[in-house]
Design an enzyme around this catalytic site. Structure first.
Site, PDB file in Angstrom:
ATOM      1  N   SER A   2       1.405   1.824  -0.119  1.00 43.97           N
ATOM      2  CA  SER A   2       1.328   1.440  -1.449  1.00 43.97           C
ATOM      3  C   SER A   2       0.528   2.762  -2.348  1.00 43.97           C
ATOM      4  CB  SER A   2       0.836   0.311  -1.936  1.00 43.97           C
ATOM      5  OG  SER A   2       1.033  -0.167  -2.991  1.00 43.97           O
ATOM      6  N   SER A  62       5.811   1.736   1.905  1.00 42.65           N
ATOM      7  CA  SER A  62       5.825   1.145   0.749  1.00 42.65           C
ATOM      8  C   SER A  62       5.124   1.783  -0.310  1.00 42.65           C
ATOM      9  CB  SER A  62       5.392  -0.358   0.675  1.00 42.65           C
ATOM     10  OG  SER A  62       6.081  -1.071   1.663  1.00 42.65           O
ATOM     11  N   GLY A 116       8.202  -7.362   3.328  1.00 40.02           N
ATOM     12  CA  GLY A 116       8.097  -6.889   1.884  1.00 40.02           C
ATOM     13  C   GLY A 116       7.130  -5.718   1.619  1.00 40.02           C
ATOM     14  N   HIS A 117       6.233  -5.800   0.685  1.00 40.83           N
ATOM     15  CA  HIS A 117       5.638  -4.737   0.318  1.00 40.83           C
ATOM     16  C   HIS A 117       4.481  -4.472   1.205  1.00 40.83           C
ATOM     17  CE1 HIS A 117       3.994  -1.965  -2.389  1.00 40.83           C
ATOM     18  NE2 HIS A 117       2.574  -2.332  -2.340  1.00 40.83           N
ATOM     19  N   VAL A 118       3.840  -5.327   1.923  1.00 39.90           N
ATOM     20  CA  VAL A 118       2.808  -4.931   2.650  1.00 39.90           C
ATOM     21  C   VAL A 118       3.162  -5.210   4.301  1.00 39.90           C
ATOM     22  CG1 VAL A 118       0.637  -5.376   1.123  1.00 39.90           C
ATOM     23  CG2 VAL A 118       1.655  -7.396   2.438  1.00 39.90           C
TER      24      VAL A 118
END
Length: 293
Positions: free
Chosen positions: A130, A154, A273-275
């Site tokens: 991220s 991500s 998903g994102h993590v």
């Protein structure tokens, strides 16, 4: 294990509480570590080091509000073969202590150069999730000679702008139940975060500290890199995106990255998903080690 701390500036009660929750999350770290501070021109940077001291270096950069403690499901595998340095990104909510916040993309690259030089790390592998992925891409474009390879998990913006829902949920984090709504949006029913880590995340959100809450700048972050910048990448890159990513469309991000970044390896990870390093840690751990080797 050690935790050598410089003299802290005055911390609010929320700041003291956050540091306590950080230490509780660090209790999840499954391998021996050394935690210490690195001096840079931008302030004191907190580092968690694990693995054999003579092993090849691997730098880890965490996601926003997650801190270096987020690597607890990954560190055992990665530090078995590498000397890992989990770095608390200066200016975010973590144990680093900003003095002169860099704020710009050039400044953040200079900050990491200071950290690398202090650690004596000449050319490490890098992994960023991220916000950490965004920092990683920024750094390899400015100092490619200092990086052996980069893994982007991500990455925040980088290839595509945030979906408008991101701002809706992020800006309401401090509202009642804002953290719960944010995590539910991000992870839906895949929430595998340890309760201690959720407690730390909540404490970070509630810790209002001007030194750790930056105003976005035109020459800072978040940022989507231009076609020309992405075409100029000179470092081997692995890009992993979760199929259930919500901050942008993962297939569009993968397509743009594959089209522009020379030699990139890019994949969509199922059931994540994102993590994704927390949601599918075993898969990510193995894929990253395969790429590094």
């Amino acid at each position: 294990m050690s935790n050598h701390s410089p003299i802290f500036p005055q911390l609010s009660d929320n700041g003291i509480h956050y540091f306590q929750t950080y230490d509780e999350s660090l209790g999840l770290w499954p391998v021996p570590y050394k935690a210490y501070y690195v001096s840079t021109r931008f302030g004191q940077t907190h580092v968690i080091a694990s693995g054999p001291e003579n092993a090849p270096p691997l730098v880890l950069l965490h996601g926003a509000l997650f801190s270096s403690t987020m690597w607890y499901p990954n560190i055992a595998d990665w530090s078995s073969k590498y000397r890992t340095y989990a770095i608390d990104i200066i200016g975010d909510k973590n144990k680093s202590i900003p003095a002169d916040l860099c704020g710009t993309r050039t400044g953040y690259a200079d900050w990491l150069l200071d950290v690398f030089d202090y650690l004596g790390v000449e050319k490490p592998h890098m992994i960023g999730l991220s916000l950490g992925g965004l920092h990683t891409m920024n750094f390899i474009l400015r100092a490619p000679e200092r990086v052996k390879s980069a893994t982007l998990l991500s990455p925040a913006e980088t290839f595509l702008p945030f979906h408008h829902d991101f701002y809706k949920y992020a800006l309401s984090l401090t509202e009642p139940n804002g953290v719960e709504r944010f995590l539910k949006w991000m992870m839906i029913d895949r929430n595998v975060l340890h309760p201690l880590f959720v407690k730390q995340f909540h404490a970070g959100v509630m810790w209002q500290d001007g030194a750790r809450q930056q105003t976005p700048k035109a020459d800072g972050f978040p940022y989507v890199f231009t076609d020309e910048e992405l075409k100029s990448v000179k470092v081997p890159i692995l890009l992993l995106l979760g199929e259930h990513e919500v901050i942008y469309d993962p297939h569009s991000a993968l397509q743009r990255a594959s089209l522009l970044v020379p030699g990139i390896e890019a994949e969509i990870i199922k059931n994540a998903g994102h993590v994704l390093s927390l949601e599918q840690s075993e898969t990510i751990n193995e894929r990253v080690l395969s790429f590094l080797e």
